[in-house]
Scaffold this motif. Structure first.
Motif, PDB file in Angstrom:
ATOM      1  N   GLU A  65       0.283  -0.268  -7.026  1.00 54.68           N
ATOM      2  CA  GLU A  65       0.887   1.067  -7.008  1.00 54.68           C
ATOM      3  C   GLU A  65       1.812   1.214  -5.796  1.00 54.68           C
ATOM      4  OE1 GLU A  65       1.619   5.040  -8.205  1.00 54.68           O
ATOM      5  OE2 GLU A  65       0.800   3.313  -9.264  1.00 54.68           O
ATOM      6  N   ARG A  68       4.906  -0.786  -6.462  1.00 47.79           N
ATOM      7  CA  ARG A  68       5.768  -0.103  -7.435  1.00 47.79           C
ATOM      8  C   ARG A  68       6.514   1.056  -6.782  1.00 47.79           C
ATOM      9  NH1 ARG A  68       5.971   4.224 -10.297  1.00 47.79           N
ATOM     10  NH2 ARG A  68       3.989   5.055  -9.587  1.00 47.79           N
ATOM     11  N   LYS A  69       5.801   1.827  -5.962  1.00 46.09           N
ATOM     12  CA  LYS A  69       6.446   2.942  -5.257  1.00 46.09           C
ATOM     13  C   LYS A  69       7.523   2.447  -4.310  1.00 46.09           C
ATOM     14  CE  LYS A  69       2.787   6.400  -5.405  1.00 46.09           C
ATOM     15  NZ  LYS A  69       1.883   7.222  -4.600  1.00 46.09           N
ATOM     16  N   ARG A  70       7.250   1.334  -3.617  1.00 47.39           N
ATOM     17  CA  ARG A  70       8.222   0.766  -2.680  1.00 47.39           C
ATOM     18  C   ARG A  70       9.472   0.317  -3.430  1.00 47.39           C
ATOM     19  NH1 ARG A  70       9.697  -4.243  -0.720  1.00 47.39           N
ATOM     20  NH2 ARG A  70      10.407  -4.232   1.446  1.00 47.39           N
ATOM     21  N   LEU A  72      10.563   1.390  -6.292  1.00 45.71           N
ATOM     22  CA  LEU A  72      11.273   2.586  -6.757  1.00 45.71           C
ATOM     23  C   LEU A  72      12.070   3.216  -5.621  1.00 45.71           C
ATOM     24  CD1 LEU A  72      11.722   4.554  -9.114  1.00 45.71           C
ATOM     25  CD2 LEU A  72       9.724   5.805  -8.309  1.00 45.71           C
ATOM     26  N   ARG A  73      11.441   3.306  -4.439  1.00 49.28           N
ATOM     27  CA  ARG A  73      12.129   3.877  -3.272  1.00 49.28           C
ATOM     28  C   ARG A  73      13.341   3.028  -2.894  1.00 49.28           C
ATOM     29  NH1 ARG A  73      11.230   2.395   1.742  1.00 49.28           N
ATOM     30  NH2 ARG A  73       9.183   1.565   1.269  1.00 49.28           N
TER      31      ARG A  73
END
Length: 125
Positions: A65, A68-70, A72-73
């Protein structure tokens, strides 16, 4: 003027309440009234249910997670940087056009000034 009447019993929560039509509306002929009812539960009021162990995330899921967030950022940052560079190029191009226009105006004014000086000097003689 029609009026909406609601009865609150005090043992419901915001997330679990539902509006149920009251049977008084048929008798009065007015707009239907509603009573707030909480859905029936087997738990007494104020009891909090803990999350089941299956809903907790494992360390691997947490790492995925975070990755994935990284990603996306970073993707959003790349797009924002690209847009910023595009706008800067557009701004610089606009400034260059303004410089060209002002240089032409300056050149025209210098030529006009020379012509007026020549005309003034010839009149004085």
């Amino acid at each position: 003027m029609q009026k909406l009447v609601m009865a609150v019993t005090g043992d419901e929560t915001d997330e679990e309440t539902e509006l149920a039509p009251s049977h008084m509306a048929a008798a009065t002929g007015d707009m239907p009234t509603y009573q707030i009812r909480a859905p029936p539960t087997a738990l007494p009021q104020g009891v909090v249910v803990a999350a089941s162990p299956g809903s907790l995330h494992s360390p691997q899921q947490l790492a995925e997670e975070a990755t994935r967030k990284r990603e996306l950022r970073l993707m959003k940052n790349r797009e924002a940087a690209w847009e910023c560079r595009r706008k800067k190029k557009e701004y610089v191009k606009c400034l260059e056009n303004c410089v060209a226009v002002l240089e032409n105006q300056n050149k025209t004014l210098i030529e006009e000034l020379k012509a007026l000086k020549d005309l003034y000097c010839h009149k004085a003689e």
